[in-house]
Structure formats: C-alpha cells, structure tokens
Write an enzyme that holds these catalytic residues in place. Structure first.
Site, short mmCIF file in Angstrom:
data_model
loop_
_atom_site.label_atom_id
_atom_site.label_comp_id
_atom_site.label_asym_id
_atom_site.label_seq_id
_atom_site.Cartn_x
_atom_site.Cartn_y
_atom_site.Cartn_z
N LYS A 20 0.85 -1.20 0.00
CA LYS A 20 0.00 0.00 0.00
C LYS A 20 0.88 1.24 0.00
CE LYS A 20 -1.81 1.38 4.04
NZ LYS A 20 -1.48 2.76 4.43
N ASN A 21 1.88 1.27 0.88
CA ASN A 21 2.67 2.48 1.09
C ASN A 21 3.72 2.71 0.03
OD1 ASN A 21 1.02 2.92 3.23
ND2 ASN A 21 2.51 2.32 4.78
N ARG A 90 -4.30 10.75 4.30
CA ARG A 90 -3.14 11.63 4.51
C ARG A 90 -2.17 11.57 3.33
NH1 ARG A 90 0.20 13.86 8.28
NH2 ARG A 90 2.41 13.42 8.02
N CYS A 114 -5.09 11.88 12.65
CA CYS A 114 -5.95 10.70 12.71
C CYS A 114 -5.68 10.04 14.07
CB CYS A 114 -5.67 9.76 11.55
SG CYS A 114 -4.16 8.89 11.74
N ARG A 119 0.05 14.21 13.32
CA ARG A 119 0.49 13.99 11.92
C ARG A 119 0.76 15.33 11.19
NH1 ARG A 119 -1.25 8.87 10.40
NH2 ARG A 119 0.33 8.91 8.80
N PRO A 120 1.64 16.20 11.68
CA PRO A 120 1.93 17.46 10.98
C PRO A 120 2.64 17.21 9.64
CG PRO A 120 3.50 17.11 12.73
CD PRO A 120 2.49 16.02 12.87
N VAL A 121 2.70 18.25 8.83
CA VAL A 121 3.43 18.17 7.54
C VAL A 121 4.46 19.30 7.45
CG1 VAL A 121 1.70 16.95 6.17
CG2 VAL A 121 1.53 19.46 6.46
N ASP A 122 4.92 19.77 8.61
CA ASP A 122 5.88 20.89 8.59
C ASP A 122 7.16 20.53 7.83
OD1 ASP A 122 6.04 19.08 10.84
OD2 ASP A 122 7.74 20.26 11.53
N LEU A 123 7.61 19.31 7.93
CA LEU A 123 8.86 18.93 7.24
C LEU A 123 8.67 18.96 5.72
CD1 LEU A 123 10.03 15.99 9.54
CD2 LEU A 123 10.79 18.38 9.57
N ASP A 301 4.31 0.28 12.25
CA ASP A 301 3.05 -0.30 11.79
C ASP A 301 2.85 -1.72 12.30
OD1 ASP A 301 3.07 1.26 8.49
OD2 ASP A 301 2.61 2.01 10.48
N VAL A 323 8.08 6.56 17.05
CA VAL A 323 7.79 7.22 15.76
C VAL A 323 6.58 8.11 15.84
CG1 VAL A 323 7.20 6.81 13.34
CG2 VAL A 323 8.91 5.35 14.48
N ARG A 393 -8.72 -0.60 4.61
CA ARG A 393 -7.83 0.40 4.02
C ARG A 393 -6.43 -0.19 3.81
NH1 ARG A 393 -7.67 5.93 7.11
NH2 ARG A 393 -6.09 6.20 5.50
C1 EPZ Z 1 4.18 6.69 6.51
O1 EPZ Z 1 3.41 7.71 7.12
C2 EPZ Z 1 3.23 5.51 6.37
N1 EPZ Z 1 2.10 5.88 5.50
C3 EPZ Z 1 2.71 5.09 7.74
O2 EPZ Z 1 1.89 3.93 7.56
C4 EPZ Z 1 3.91 4.71 8.62
O3 EPZ Z 1 3.45 4.39 9.90
C5 EPZ Z 1 4.88 5.90 8.68
O4 EPZ Z 1 5.27 6.29 7.34
C6 EPZ Z 1 6.14 5.57 9.47
O5 EPZ Z 1 6.79 4.47 8.87
C7 EPZ Z 1 2.31 5.91 4.16
O6 EPZ Z 1 3.39 5.65 3.67
C8 EPZ Z 1 1.12 6.27 3.33
P1 EPZ Z 1 6.30 9.99 8.72
P2 EPZ Z 1 4.01 9.22 7.21
O7 EPZ Z 1 6.21 11.25 7.94
O8 EPZ Z 1 4.70 9.56 5.94
C9 EPZ Z 1 6.28 13.16 12.21
C10 EPZ Z 1 -0.07 2.64 7.78
O9 EPZ Z 1 -0.69 2.13 8.72
N2 EPZ Z 1 6.27 14.16 11.13
O10 EPZ Z 1 7.53 9.15 8.62
O11 EPZ Z 1 2.90 10.10 7.67
C11 EPZ Z 1 4.96 12.39 12.28
O12 EPZ Z 1 4.02 13.12 13.05
C12 EPZ Z 1 0.50 4.05 7.89
O13 EPZ Z 1 0.13 2.07 6.67
C13 EPZ Z 1 6.43 15.51 11.46
O14 EPZ Z 1 6.57 15.86 12.63
O15 EPZ Z 1 5.07 9.03 8.37
C14 EPZ Z 1 5.37 11.10 12.97
O16 EPZ Z 1 5.43 11.30 14.36
C15 EPZ Z 1 0.24 4.63 9.28
N3 EPZ Z 1 6.40 16.44 10.46
C16 EPZ Z 1 6.78 10.87 12.42
O17 EPZ Z 1 7.24 12.12 11.90
C17 EPZ Z 1 6.25 16.10 9.16
O18 EPZ Z 1 6.26 17.00 8.28
C18 EPZ Z 1 6.81 9.85 11.28
O19 EPZ Z 1 5.98 10.34 10.26
C19 EPZ Z 1 6.09 14.73 8.83
C20 EPZ Z 1 6.10 13.78 9.83
#
Ligand code: EPZ
Length: 413
Positions: A20-21, A90, A114, A119-123, A301, A323, A393
């Site tokens: 999926k990812n 997301r 969620c 789940r911010p997107v600041d990065l 996960d 994480v 999902r």
């Molecule tokens: C991906 O989510 C996966 N989703 C998630 O799988 C997975 O749990 C996660 O990576 C970690 O491996 C998809 O690939 C679609 P991150 P993502 O950005 O990209 C923080 C599932 O069940 N963060 O690595 O959202 C964030 O809040 C899903 O299949 C910021 O602070 O993960 C988290 O604490 C759930 N700012 C940490 O980083 C940002 O701009 C990891 O998030 C982005 C993230």
C-alpha cells in the site's frame, strides 16, 4: 463488522499483496508526467481507490485491471485537489509537490490528524520552501506557488517517510539536483526512487543522503510495486499467535529483518527461502522488548500486531513507540479481551496471559484493527470487530486470506 471464532491454529500459505505504502506515492508520481505510467502488483485497497480518485480529479485518465493500473494524460493538471479526498487519506498530501512542480501552484487542505497522533506536515513545507515554493496557509488550506522549483540540499530534522517522498517527487521536476540529508530509507521510499529513475529522474542513495536529478519533463514507465512487508508481517504474526505455522510467499524477507529477529527471540521457528517466509510457534512464546524506529528499525506499523502476539507470551513484554506520539488506541480493546496490557508514557507493556477471550471491540485505525484481528484469532470464543473499514484500508481480502489459512472468519455489512 468482522466476526471471528478463535482458538484454531492457522496453517498454510498466503501470498503477499503489493505494498500500500509504495503504491500510493507511485500513483502520485504519475502526476509528474503526461506519458503512460503502468503500475503492477497494486493491491485492491480503499486507500489506493482514494489515490486513483484524486489523480482522476486533477486530470489523469486511469484504468485499473486486476492488479495493474494505467495512468496517462493530465496535460493540464488542476491545481486544486478535492478537499474531501485529501482529508480522507493523509498520503494524498503527496500530490502537492507533483502538482506544484507541474503547474507552478497547488491548493489542498492540510491533512487531517488521525487516530495515531497529530500527523503534521511541517517537514514537507520546510523542504519545499527550500526548493523555492512559497505558501499561504489559511483556514486549514495550503496555497502553494513556485515559478520553477530549484534543486538544493535539504536537511530533514526527522527521517520522515512522507517528507522524503514529497521532496523526491518535487525534486524530480526541479531545476538541478535535490539532495535530502537524513532521509527516510523505508523500502517504499526506495521503491519510489526506482520509479522516478525509470521516468528519467535518476535517484541515487548514499549512506546519509539521497539525491534526485531534476528534469524539465519526465517520461512514462512500467513499475512493479514491492510486496507489502506490513501485510506479510501481520499474517506471520497470525500464525504465531494461534500457535500454528504460516508461510507468506511473494514477500521480501530482507524487508522484515526486525520482525523476524523479534519472533526468533520470542522462540518462534523462522525460515526464509527466496521470496518465502515461514513462521511457526509451538507452545507459549517468550516475552520480548522492542522499540519502534525508522527503517531498518522495528516498524511502527507492526507495533500493535506484535503486542497482540505478546499478550499471550510468557512474562512481561514492552514496546516503546518512538515514531508516533500515540499509537496505543488498540490497548483498551485488547484489555477487553483479557490481555494484561497498559500504557506508561511512550511505552506499552503487557504481562502475558494464558488465553484471550472473545469480546465486541472497535478498530480505530488500520494497524489497531490488525492487532484486534490477531487477538480474536487466538481468543477462546467469538469476537466481533467493528470499524472494519479501517482494516480494509490496509489489508486486501483479509477474511478470505485468513479463511485460506483455516480461520473461521465472516464479514457482515
Ligand atoms: C508513513 O506515514 C506511512 N504511511 C505510515 O503507515 C507509517 O506508519 C509511517 O510512514 C512511518 O513508517 C504511508 O506511507 C502512506 P512519517 P508518514 O512522515 O509519511 C512526524 C499505515 O498504517 N512528522 O515518517 O505520515 C509524524 O508526526 C500508515 O500504513 C512531522 O513531525 O510518516 C510522525 O510522528 C500509518 N512532520 C513521524 O514524523 C512532518 O512534516 C513519522 O511520520 C512529517 C512527519
């Protein structure tokens, strides 16, 4: 609702679906070109439906036959992605970079948080800003502008999967090269790199950074999505928790080193052979301790499914979730089923019990649902799991796949 009559050891072989990812960012990569992109081994999941709907909504023509998706066209991409699609999932936020790189502007809502934290997107935004984008964030909407993105070196405070993918996608059409220092190196991110390279934007990995060579235009490609390591790990844990033996074929054992190490430590029999992984458990497993980390660390996960498995191990197990801010929503439901499980700060701990009991429980996110499915398979009575939409999902054909392993599972509307 999913109903499960537990207490039956699962035995047999199940085939891993496509990841999926990896499929989700691959669909977003197709927005970078008007040439045909063919994605193979794509799983039939609600989240993939949502990504396809978004691609169509902004101008791509999409056909989906079995596990093959063809995405083409999109000469004129619409800058605005439908809000409800982005809020539903997301990963839709990954459309921001490609649309911005193609059209010079992009409008979409900030993704909703969620059940597993804010789940911010600041990065994502800090990185795109360094590539020359400007943002106006008002009322939960992001309005992005960029005449032409220019490659540069971006350092990530955290190896975020999404932010790394966002920057590779945008960098593929930026002027010059984009280097991400401290990137995520999950297999799904590497898979996106292979697709972008096939489209003409060479992606190369170094020990602490990844580089993408931006192009003015990108070609099409045919790309086979990697197997889903989280789905595969979930089925292996289903065999383990029911004291049976399950083989997953069409998998990538090298993507599951952390889980297989923990299962061995717990006393499970683990065998790998090419694309096949077999896990068997006789008797009660031993408690283990784990912490979730960016890849190749133990995947977040699989934290909820692993704790479900350890809820009937011998002794106290702990899992430190590093994480996500909170990924323990499933703990209450596990306790309803008789698990001795509790959360202390960033750590979930469980004192193994002999057996779990059936109950009526609710899944709140994909992997919480997976944990409850596993617990139900091991429970000595019937369990009813609501919130099966979450499970659908992330797990294609789950009831059928479990029945194929000998489970007694039924799904009602
Ligand atoms: C991906 O989510 C996966 N989703 C998630 O799988 C997975 O749990 C996660 O990576 C970690 O491996 C998809 O690939 C679609 P991150 P993502 O950005 O990209 C923080 C599932 O069940 N963060 O690595 O959202 C964030 O809040 C899903 O299949 C910021 O602070 O993960 C988290 O604490 C759930 N700012 C940490 O980083 C940002 O701009 C990891 O998030 C982005 C993230």
């Amino acid at each position: 609702m999913i109903g499960i009559e537990g207490g039956r050891p699962l035995r047999g072989t199940v085939r891993a679906a496509g990841a999926k990812n990896a499929a989700l960012p691959a669909v977003m990569a197709s927005l970078l070109t008007t040439e045909p992109v063919v994605l193979e081994n794509v799983p039939h999941l609600l989240d993939v439906d949502a990504a396809v709907a978004l691609a169509q909504a902004v101008g791509k023509e999409v056909t989906w036959q079995d596990s093959v998706i063809l995405l083409r066209g999109g000469d004129e991409l619409a800058p605005e992605a439908p809000a409800e699609l982005v809020q539903r999932m997301r990963a839709s936020f990954l459309a921001l970079g490609p649309i911005l790189a193609r059209t010079g502007e992009s409008r979409m809502p900030l993704p909703g948080g969620c059940a597993i934290g804010p789940r911010p997107v600041d990065l994502h935004l800090v990185g795109l800003r360094q590539l020359g984008a400007t943002f106006d964030v008002r009322g939960g909407m992001v309005h992005a502008h960029a005449p032409r993105l220019r490659g540069t070196t971006v350092y990530l405070d955290y190896p975020s999967v999404g932010a790394t993918e966002q920057l590779l996608l945008a960098g593929a059409l930026a002027h010059g090269t984009t280097t991400v220092v401290n990137p995520a190196r999950e297999p799904e991110v590497v898979d996106l790199g292979w697709l972008l390279s096939a489209m003409g934007a060479e992606v190369t990995w170094h020990e602490d950074r990844v580089t993408v060579w931006g192009q003015r235009t990108l070609g099409g490609a045919t790309h086979r999505v990697i197997p889903d390591r989280i789905e595969a790990g979930t089925y292996l844990l289903a065999g383990a928790i029911t004291r049976g033996e399950v083989t997953v074929e069409g998998a990538r054992p090298d993507h599951l080193d952390a889980l297989l190490a923990k299962l061995s430590e717990a006393g499970a029999r683990v065998e790998t052979n090419g694309d096949r992984i077999t896990v068997g458990v006789e008797g009660r497993p031993e408690a283990v301790n784990v912490q979730t980390l960016p890849y190749p660390g133990f995947p977040t996960d699989l934290q909820p499914p692993l704790i479900a498995f350890l809820a009937t191990a011998r002794g106290r197990s702990t899992a430190r979730e590093t994480v996500f801010a909170s990924r323990f929503n499933y703990v209450g439901a596990l306790a309803q089923m008789g698990a001795q499980v509790q959360v202390s700060g960033d750590t979930v701990l469980t004192d193994g019990v002999e057996t779990l009991h059936g109950a009526e429980v609710e899944a709140t996110d994909i992997r919480a649902g997976a944990a409850l499915i596993l617990a139900a398979l091991a429970a000595d009575e019937r369990t009813a799991i609501r919130g099966e939409m979450h499970i659908a999902r992330g797990y294609a054909d789950l009831p059928a796949k479990l029945r194929g392993l000998g489970a007694e599972v039924w799904a009602t509307g």
